[in-house]
Motif scaffolding. Structure first.
Motif, short mmCIF file in Angstrom:
data_model
loop_
_atom_site.label_atom_id
_atom_site.label_comp_id
_atom_site.label_asym_id
_atom_site.label_seq_id
_atom_site.Cartn_x
_atom_site.Cartn_y
_atom_site.Cartn_z
N LYS A 1 2.83 0.79 -4.31
CA LYS A 1 1.51 1.45 -5.07
C LYS A 1 1.55 1.69 -6.28
O LYS A 1 0.39 1.78 -6.99
CB LYS A 1 1.05 2.52 -4.09
N ASP A 2 2.45 2.10 -6.95
CA ASP A 2 2.66 2.55 -8.24
C ASP A 2 3.05 1.12 -9.37
O ASP A 2 2.69 1.36 -10.34
CB ASP A 2 4.17 3.36 -8.31
N ARG B 1 -0.45 -3.70 -6.51
CA ARG B 1 -1.31 -2.87 -5.72
C ARG B 1 -3.02 -3.42 -5.86
O ARG B 1 -3.80 -3.84 -5.13
CB ARG B 1 -1.35 -1.44 -6.13
N ALA C 1 0.77 -1.39 0.14
CA ALA C 1 0.06 0.03 -0.03
C ALA C 1 0.82 1.17 0.01
O ALA C 1 0.26 2.19 -0.44
CB ALA C 1 -1.05 0.00 1.17
N THR C 2 2.01 1.24 0.59
CA THR C 2 2.91 2.35 0.48
C THR C 2 4.07 2.65 -0.28
O THR C 2 4.52 3.56 -1.02
CB THR C 2 3.57 2.56 2.07
#
Length: 124
Positions: free
Chosen positions: A28-29, A34, A24-25
């Motif tokens: 995420k890209d 994700r 999630a952190t």
């Protein structure tokens, strides 16, 4: 079902949770990770978390229950349940519950549950 702490499953839960936070952190890209892998892993997290605190002998029923629960949460997203419960966009609970329905998420939950089922069968 009996209340019983299991350190092995608890440690697995912590590792899987940290993996979800990483996805999630920091990841995420990366769209596939994700959008899909996180949903596959979250049902495994639910399984290990439940097994951390309860002694359950019928793992197949547990896996089915997790799949049903995951689908119910996903369908609740269709009705904007997070907003109706008063959670603000961006809040932790808003993110945990989710805010958009997707059939692909349900497929990901099913894949995660299938992986769990296979692992349980191999473990025996």
């Amino acid at each position: 079902m009996k209340l019983k702490f299991n350190l092995k499953y608890f440690l697995l839960s912590v590792i899987i949770f940290l993996t979800e936070v990483l996805i999630a952190t920091r990841l995420k890209d990366i769209f596939f990770v994700r959008a899909y892998l996180g949903d596959v892993i979250v049902v495994i997290l639910l399984y290990t978390l439940i097994k951390s605190f309860f002694s359950i002998t019928d793992n197949e029923k547990l896996i089915l229950g997790i799949l049903i629960f995951s689908c119910l949460v996903e369908f609740a997203q269709h009705f904007n349940i997070a907003e109706k419960l008063g959670f603000r966009p961006g809040s932790i609970m808003y993110i945990v519950i989710g805010n958009s329905f997707s059939w692909i998420d349900i497929v990901c939950y099913a894949v995660g549950c299938l992986l769990l089922y296979i692992l349980v069968k191999l473990e025996k």
